[in-house]
Write an enzyme that holds these catalytic residues in place. Structure first.
Site, PDB file in Angstrom:
ATOM      1  N   ASN A  14       0.777  -0.822  -0.087  1.00  0.00           N
ATOM      2  CA  ASN A  14      -0.589   0.304   0.331  1.00  0.00           C
ATOM      3  C   ASN A  14       0.567   1.258  -0.020  1.00  0.00           C
ATOM      4  O   ASN A  14       1.944   1.060   0.563  1.00  0.00           O
ATOM      5  CB  ASN A  14      -1.034   0.097   1.392  1.00  0.00           C
ATOM      6  CG  ASN A  14      -2.058  -0.723   1.261  1.00  0.00           C
ATOM      7  OD1 ASN A  14      -1.592  -2.734   1.650  1.00  0.00           O
ATOM      8  ND2 ASN A  14      -3.516  -0.475   0.803  1.00  0.00           N
ATOM      9  N   TRP A  21       0.328   4.937   1.319  1.00  0.00           N
ATOM     10  CA  TRP A  21      -0.039   5.602   2.709  1.00  0.00           C
ATOM     11  C   TRP A  21       1.317   6.748   2.627  1.00  0.00           C
ATOM     12  O   TRP A  21       2.459   6.546   2.833  1.00  0.00           O
ATOM     13  CB  TRP A  21      -0.846   5.474   3.816  1.00  0.00           C
ATOM     14  CG  TRP A  21       0.633   4.823   4.548  1.00  0.00           C
ATOM     15  CD1 TRP A  21       1.193   3.836   5.238  1.00  0.00           C
ATOM     16  CD2 TRP A  21       0.981   5.610   5.829  1.00  0.00           C
ATOM     17  NE1 TRP A  21       2.155   3.668   6.369  1.00  0.00           N
ATOM     18  CE2 TRP A  21       1.932   5.152   6.807  1.00  0.00           C
ATOM     19  CE3 TRP A  21       0.747   6.682   5.991  1.00  0.00           C
ATOM     20  CZ2 TRP A  21       3.071   5.192   7.414  1.00  0.00           C
ATOM     21  CZ3 TRP A  21       1.741   7.065   7.106  1.00  0.00           C
ATOM     22  CH2 TRP A  21       2.494   6.776   8.324  1.00  0.00           C
ATOM     23  N   TYR A  56       1.289  -2.159  13.300  1.00  0.00           N
ATOM     24  CA  TYR A  56       2.653  -2.993  13.223  1.00  0.00           C
ATOM     25  C   TYR A  56       3.055  -2.990  14.231  1.00  0.00           C
ATOM     26  O   TYR A  56       2.673  -2.944  15.426  1.00  0.00           O
ATOM     27  CB  TYR A  56       3.916  -2.102  12.505  1.00  0.00           C
ATOM     28  CG  TYR A  56       3.009  -0.731  12.659  1.00  0.00           C
ATOM     29  CD1 TYR A  56       4.376   0.550  12.847  1.00  0.00           C
ATOM     30  CD2 TYR A  56       2.704   0.217  12.546  1.00  0.00           C
ATOM     31  CE1 TYR A  56       4.130   1.895  13.646  1.00  0.00           C
ATOM     32  CE2 TYR A  56       1.763   1.782  12.270  1.00  0.00           C
ATOM     33  CZ  TYR A  56       3.295   2.330  13.186  1.00  0.00           C
ATOM     34  OH  TYR A  56       2.881   4.145  13.208  1.00  0.00           O
TER      35      TYR A  56
END
Length: 361
Positions: free
Chosen positions: A77, A79, A115
């Site tokens: 992804n 971001w 995370y």
């Protein structure tokens, strides 16, 4: 051919925190879990790797707003922080402002990233993303609204993931997939050169293999899984002795991890073979004067030997010298991170689902 100069900023979070005298307290508060991004339940992967030093600039929106990102082959992804984020980590990073872009639209989907030491939450949106002169229209990305405190110590504003679409959160199409589908690259591959010193630039080339960065032949290794850039590793040897990955294991080529990471028992064995002492945090320290006499370590990938000299798998900071072999806990997946990639020009081939590796020039 399009290339992105990835600036080696030189300073890592570890070095910055050491200079401030708060490295020890920070590492206790945010223990490094290198495998966390591979086994998370959230939507996108993220890292709290204090030793990452490679960033590149991208822009989002019309007119463009610029961001430093980690080009991460271990996640999928894109971001960046947004103006709607009030976390401490967003205060010292560039923030995307949707109101200033004429090509922006919200995707009406939340996103959350788990995370090692916390999480990031935000919303998905679409806008034009420019990477090294390639403009990808209608690229989906995450605009953060909250971020974990450790991010305040990172140079990068965000992450641009270069792994496969099936890893992507919320079904978000990765940037490189859009580059391919929009016909923006001449070949469906990208390649990475990571420089060992900050003076010479590192480069990600989209759609091209740049022969000036390597010498000899490219060894092509088929992927064993099309999620990460995952391949078969046969063994890790030192002086002809198998010291890790006995009987074979799985490894991924990951630009978004600074070290070579493996299961605890294997990593401890490797560190012991090269003469390192592991401290309470898992850092393996060596006497700097011993480095010229330390052995090479050979990683055999799909029948091909790739050797890393001690000068490449050790590094020096104000506390002394340490190895770049990191403890990944009980997980059996190996990560061949920047310590490995600095020695081998890496080609990520989506057309044939291969990884190409060649000795750097």
């Amino acid at each position: 051919m399009v290339r992105v100069s990835v600036v080696n900023k030189g300073k890592t979070a570890r070095e910055t925190l050491m200079e401030k005298g708060i490295w020890e307290e920070t590492r206790l508060k945010f223990p490094y879990k290198p495998m966390a991004k591979f086994y998370q339940n959230g939507d996108e992967a993220m890292t709290n790797d204090a030793d990452l030093s490679y960033y590149g600039v991208i822009s989002i929106g019309t007119p463009p707003q610029s961001f430093n990102v980690i080009f991460d082959t271990g996640s999928s992804n894109l971001w960046v922080p947004s103006v709607y984020c009030s976390s401490q980590a967003c205060q010292n990073h560039a923030k995307f402002n949707p109101a200033q872009s004429s090509t922006f639209t919200w995707a009406n989907k939340p996103v959350s990233i788990q995370y090692g030491t916390g999480s990031m939450t935000g919303r998905l949106a679409y806008d034009t993303v420019s990477v090294g002169g390639i403009s990808v229209t209608q690229q989906i990305f995450g605009a953060s609204q909250t971020e974990a405190p450790f991010m305040a110590n990172m140079v990068a504003d965000g992450i641009l993931g270069l792994a496969f679409p099936n890893l992507a959160a919320s079904g978000a199409t990765p940037v490189f997939d859009n580059m391919m589908s929009q016909g923006l690259v001449s070949q469906n591959l990208f390649s990475v050169y990571l420089s060992g010193n900050s003076a010479q630039g590192s480069v990600v080339s989209f759609g091209d293999i740049e022969s000036n960065y390597y010498t000899g032949q490219i060894t092509w290794i088929p992927l064993s899984s099309e999620t990460y850039w995952q391949i078969n590793m046969d063994s890790v040897t030192i002086n002809g002795n198998t010291v890790a990955c006995n009987g074979g294991c799985q490894a991924i080529i990951d630009t978004g991890t600074s070290q070579i990471v493996g299961p605890t028992t294997d990593i401890n064995n490797m560190n012991s073979w090269v003469g390192a002492t592991t401290d309470q945090y898992g850092d393996a320290t060596v006497n700097c004067n011993n480095i010229p006499n330390m052995p090479e370590v050979t990683f055999t990938l799909n029948g091909n030997a790739f050797t890393i000299p001690a000068s490449a798998y050790t590094s020096q900071n104000s506390n002394g010298c340490m190895t770049g072999f990191g403890n990944g806990g009980t997980q059996q997946l190996w990560i061949l991170g920047d310590v490995f990639i600095r020695q081998y020009y890496a080609i990520f081939d989506r057309q044939n689902n291969n990884v190409g590796l060649a000795q750097i020039a």
